[in-house]
Design an enzyme around this catalytic site. Structure first.
Site, short mmCIF file in Angstrom:
data_model
loop_
_atom_site.label_atom_id
_atom_site.label_comp_id
_atom_site.label_asym_id
_atom_site.label_seq_id
_atom_site.Cartn_x
_atom_site.Cartn_y
_atom_site.Cartn_z
N ARG A 199 7.98 11.84 5.79
CA ARG A 199 8.74 10.83 6.56
C ARG A 199 9.34 9.75 5.65
O ARG A 199 10.05 8.87 6.09
CB ARG A 199 7.85 10.25 7.64
N TRP A 234 0.85 -1.20 0.00
CA TRP A 234 0.00 0.00 0.00
C TRP A 234 0.88 1.24 0.00
O TRP A 234 1.95 1.25 0.60
CB TRP A 234 -0.86 0.02 1.26
N TRP A 259 -1.38 -4.99 7.62
CA TRP A 259 -1.99 -6.02 8.46
C TRP A 259 -1.22 -7.33 8.35
O TRP A 259 -1.10 -8.09 9.31
CB TRP A 259 -3.46 -6.22 8.08
N LEU A 269 0.67 3.48 6.81
CA LEU A 269 -0.76 3.60 7.09
C LEU A 269 -1.12 5.08 7.08
O LEU A 269 -0.43 5.89 7.72
CB LEU A 269 -1.08 2.97 8.45
N ILE A 270 -2.16 5.43 6.36
CA ILE A 270 -2.58 6.83 6.29
C ILE A 270 -4.04 6.90 6.75
O ILE A 270 -4.88 6.18 6.23
CB ILE A 270 -2.44 7.40 4.86
N THR A 328 -12.46 6.40 8.45
CA THR A 328 -13.03 5.39 9.37
C THR A 328 -11.98 5.03 10.43
O THR A 328 -10.87 5.55 10.43
CB THR A 328 -13.38 4.09 8.60
N HIS A 380 -10.54 2.18 10.58
CA HIS A 380 -9.71 1.10 10.04
C HIS A 380 -8.23 1.34 10.38
O HIS A 380 -7.51 0.45 10.81
CB HIS A 380 -9.92 1.07 8.52
O1 LIG Z 1 -0.55 -0.95 4.53
C1 LIG Z 1 -1.69 -0.48 4.52
N1 LIG Z 1 -2.77 -1.31 4.46
C2 LIG Z 1 -4.04 -0.81 4.45
N2 LIG Z 1 -5.07 -1.67 4.37
C3 LIG Z 1 -4.92 -3.06 3.94
C4 LIG Z 1 -4.64 -3.98 5.13
O2 LIG Z 1 -3.33 -3.75 5.64
C5 LIG Z 1 -4.73 -5.45 4.70
O3 LIG Z 1 -3.77 -5.70 3.69
C6 LIG Z 1 -6.12 -5.79 4.19
O4 LIG Z 1 -7.08 -5.44 5.17
C7 LIG Z 1 -6.24 -7.31 3.90
O5 LIG Z 1 -5.95 -8.05 5.07
C8 LIG Z 1 -4.25 0.58 4.54
N3 LIG Z 1 -5.56 1.14 4.58
O6 LIG Z 1 -6.59 0.40 4.59
O7 LIG Z 1 -5.71 2.41 4.60
C9 LIG Z 1 -3.10 1.45 4.59
O8 LIG Z 1 -3.20 2.71 4.66
N4 LIG Z 1 -1.87 0.88 4.58
#
Ligand SMILES: O=c1[nH]c(NC[C@H](O)[C@H](O)[C@H](O)CO)c([N+](=O)[O-])c(=O)[nH]1
Length: 209
Positions: free
Chosen positions: A179, A29, A64, A133-134, A138, A140
């Site tokens: 960063r 991501w 994740w 992660l941004i 929500t 999430h």
């Molecule tokens: O690495 C990231 N994963 C993100 N989501 C995906 C998550 O890490 C999992 O890969 C997905 O949920 C499948 O398990 C992000 N957002 O949702 O915003 C994010 O900003 N950065």
């Protein structure tokens, strides 16, 4: 008044770094940040004396998956080190058993395999887990950030292999870009990947004492 925040200057010499084997697991991501962060980590590790061919880079879908991806990379390297199988279970990488789904971002792979020397098959001495992660609209972001950081801490403690936290948890895109050293509006910022590379080498050498 200038900010007092930030790491102390890293050591300038890392005797024994040429013997280290270090992994990088990065999420896919927010690639505009991921690629410079990975390259920054590789750059500072090579500058510290780590051989490019001994830097193993794999990717996972998102932050994740960083804890499980990091845990599996460590475990696979330990099996590889203790086996005489030339290519672990036919795997093209340590993470995916040959499916090829965890291959690194092209720029990152090129950065790590530039020397063409014979790669070590020793167990990994440290791993840098990189994700960006941004914050969205929500919750999430909060749940992934907390779970990912707690998970990575657990992998390091459970395996006794240093896991460097390379996860940016940014409230805005500009925070993430700055960063990563690629900020907009005339403020490039600082590539935190450079610090993570030094931390990985330092902790890997401490772990080997
Ligand atoms: O690495 C990231 N994963 C993100 N989501 C995906 C998550 O890490 C999992 O890969 C997905 O949920 C499948 O398990 C992000 N957002 O949702 O915003 C994010 O900003 N950065």
């Amino acid at each position: 008044m200038a900010s007092i925040k930030g790491p102390a200057p890293a050591p300038t010499s890392f005797p024994g770094a040429d013997k280290l084997r270090i992994g990088i697991v990065h999420a896919r991501w927010n690639e505009e940040c991921i690629t410079p962060l990975v390259n920054g980590s590789v750059e500072s590790m090579v500058k510290a004396g780590v051989r490019p061919e001994n830097i193993v880079i794999e990717s996972v879908p998102g932050s994740w998956e960083l804890p499980i991806g990091t845990s599996r990379m460590i475990a696979a390297s330990q099996v590889q080190a203790s086996s005489n199988v030339s290519d672990l279970m036919g795997a093209t990488s340590l993470l995916d058993g040959g499916s090829g789904t965890s291959t690194p971002a092209p720029a990152a792979a090129a950065a790590a395999s530039s020397s063409g020397g014979k790669a070590s098959r020793a167990a990994l001495d440290a791993v840098i887990s990189i994700g960006v992660l941004i914050k969205g609209s929500t919750m999430h972001f909060e749940y992934i950030s907390e779970s990912c950081c707690q998970g990575l801490m657990k992998v390091g403690l459970d395996t006794n292999v240093p896991v460097i936290l390379g996860v940016l948890t940014a409230l805005t895109e500009d925070q993430a870009l700055e960063r990563s050293g690629v900020g907009r509006n005339g403020n490039k910022g600082h590539n935190h990947g450079l610090d993570w590379g030094n931390a990985a080498v330092e902790m890997a050498l401490k772990a080997n004492k």
